[in-house]
Design an enzyme around this catalytic site. Sequence first.
Site, PDB file in Angstrom:
ATOM      1  N   GLU A   1      -4.906  12.896 -18.513  1.00 12.79           N
ATOM      2  CA  GLU A   1      -4.937  14.147 -19.267  1.00 12.79           C
ATOM      3  C   GLU A   1      -4.295  14.001 -20.634  1.00 12.79           C
ATOM      4  O   GLU A   1      -4.812  14.477 -21.638  1.00 12.79           O
ATOM      5  CB  GLU A   1      -4.175  15.228 -18.502  1.00 12.79           C
ATOM      6  CG  GLU A   1      -4.875  15.781 -17.304  1.00 12.79           C
ATOM      7  CD  GLU A   1      -4.029  16.884 -16.680  1.00 12.79           C
ATOM      8  OE1 GLU A   1      -3.655  17.815 -17.414  1.00 12.79           O
ATOM      9  OE2 GLU A   1      -3.742  16.802 -15.485  1.00 12.79           O
ATOM     10  N   ASP A   2      -3.124  13.369 -20.652  1.00 14.21           N
ATOM     11  CA  ASP A   2      -2.271  13.425 -21.837  1.00 14.21           C
ATOM     12  C   ASP A   2      -2.287  12.166 -22.694  1.00 14.21           C
ATOM     13  O   ASP A   2      -1.614  12.118 -23.729  1.00 14.21           O
ATOM     14  CB  ASP A   2      -0.825  13.715 -21.413  1.00 14.21           C
ATOM     15  CG  ASP A   2      -0.719  15.026 -20.646  1.00 14.21           C
ATOM     16  OD1 ASP A   2      -1.573  15.898 -20.871  1.00 14.21           O
ATOM     17  OD2 ASP A   2       0.202  15.173 -19.822  1.00 14.21           O
TER      18      ASP A   2
END
Length: 749
Positions: A120-121
């Site tokens: 995600e990051d």
Amino acid sequence: MTAPPLMPIPSPAPAPAILDPEVVPGASDEPPLISADMHPPVDLAEDLERFNARLATYLKPEDIKPIGAAYMFAGAAHRGQLRVSGAPYISHPLAVAETLAGWHLDPNALIAALLHDVMEDTSITKEQIAERFGKVAADLVDGVSKLDRIEHQSFEEAQAENFRKMLLAMARDVRVILIKLADRLHNMRTLDAMRTEKRRRIARETLDIYAPIANRLGLNALYRELQELGFQHAHPLRYRVLSKAVKGARGNRREVVSKILQSIRKTLPEAGIAAEVMGREKHLYGIYRKMREKQLSFSQVLDIYGFRIIVKDRQSCYLALGALHALYQPVPGKFKDYIAIPKANGYQSLHTTLIGPFGTPAEIQIRDGNMHHVAESGVASHWLYKDKSTLDQLQQKTHKWLQSLVELQSTTGDSSEFLEHVKVDLFPSEVYVFSPKGKIFALPRGSTAVDLAYAVHTDIGDRCVACRINFETMPLRTELRNGDRVEIVTATSAAPNPSWLGYVKSARARSRIRHFLKARHNEEGQSLGERLLVRALAELGHTLAEVDEPAWESFLFDTGRHNRNEIFADIGLGIRLAPIVARRLMARDENLQQAVRDAGSVVIRGTESGAVQLAPCCRPIPGDPIVGLIRKGHGLVVHTHDCSTLAKLRSSKLEWIDVEWEAGITGMFEASIRVLTRNERGVLARLAAEIAETESNIVDVSMVDDSGDASTLFFTLQVADRSHLARIMRALRRVPEVVRINRYADSKH
């Protein structure tokens, strides 16, 4: 401040270090993603030491090495990232992994916990994770990851789609939800750093979704903590007030709790029962919910004391129950045997309520050690304890529920609807009923015979027509009670009724009924759509057979549909206009004038129930002059020519269709009449008798008192056509008390 050297962190007992840089997998000619100078931040040393100690209690050194590599990988990937609180981001995945280590989860789950946010990051891909840590760990990370790259219409839709993916991944591997729950737990513990609005939204989401999932999986300790944290952040003022009140009441409660504990601890050994006895303080959220649901005051809730008794085996549970019932008077109707009939999440215990000293009620839970382990750890007990024989029933129930999620996925239209169905099954209140062969079914409280029919099998649900409850024939909508013996009666020609959606409680039943109704609606839409397209093509001087395959393929490609039936359904349901589709298929310029309308009208057969609707505002019946209106999402709506609603829509840009009743149409249609009568005894009975004589049924009747001498009666009747309605009205005029009678269009009078 300088970072500590890259070396094993001291542990109370010898344990392999998770910070050994030599165990980073994937060493090859390519430069590694983990740099050699990556060191853990100083303020994580204590967390790492605690994590090390937990791993050392149940994992072998060779299992710990890849976990250390995953920590290094995650640390490098999140380098420079901070949480909202200002802590280094790596502290979050480390806390999640530590929670899972407390449940003794396997190395793949711990690796996935450490890496659960990298997709995600950061720019790390699933393929890179799979290459370095294996496909299993990569699949787990993917199951936990949010769908940030998919565009959604709203935040709610994005969240629903996220839950859908997570729950379906969980159905394939329950470790996905265990990682997600541990992730949510740490987020809730550190929620103070968030702004107020976001904090409350996350707290509500936790109370609505994550806490019930933890309960459904039997993770009671986690369930209670998520509830407490959710309550604290969703209703901070109420939490503070209640917390202060509970602290103030503790001193007053101490004497009562002490007296009951002493009595129980004295009585059980005298009966030859070895037991561990403890007081059980109520949780704030449990107090708050009971006050709201049962409309109780704080003092009424706090007057109930809770105790838990742990004995050595199952037989001792019942012996302890007998000893306690001899000690204090039991409250009738408050005994529950969850040992003989466990809850759906595998929970087993005896529950009873006794009247203790000073007349105060005491809630008692009695269970053995194994039951207690399962009660606290639920499905995680699969990893926690070596002896899995006692967990077979729990695993089977969990597996059955997880597979039901896959079934819901196949029958549910969108993510929001899927989440709605799942929520239904997440709340723990259940009723237990028996089939004629003695099989036990656990259903949500308030369930009906229809819910049971679908719990047995989809075909049984689709074809059920009646039920026998405790050998008596009862309506399908009858609410089931604990211990009912239920037999479902089926018929080959039967089909689900839309009205069932008004009273079914289980997600499975609701999903299956909606799936059937949507399928039937689409079939009717296809039939109507094909007729409308044939008519539109005829107006252009063509037939459906003249549309060649390339034209269809081009049109399907442009619209994103898969086959012609989907186009027909779109037309029938008002999503597309037949004339535009016809011109597009024939490659006509849309500015061309339409040919003379010589194709005739669309025939209304009266058997349509989805794609063709008879407008409720005017209630057309065979014999009435009618006109059709295509409305997006509604299909073809049929009005009478003089409908007042129709007059308001004349100027709107809607597609009007010429329609006519099928010759020789059969069936019954609803019509409404208004009857002004003098107020005399028995007039309603005489009117009803006349209506029955004309072979009509009364669907609805209501009355308005105009004055002391007259009343207006409104009847909704079932009639075959205008001639039938005329016969009914002539018959009613013969009743002496009738002053005036007329048909009215508005169903609301």
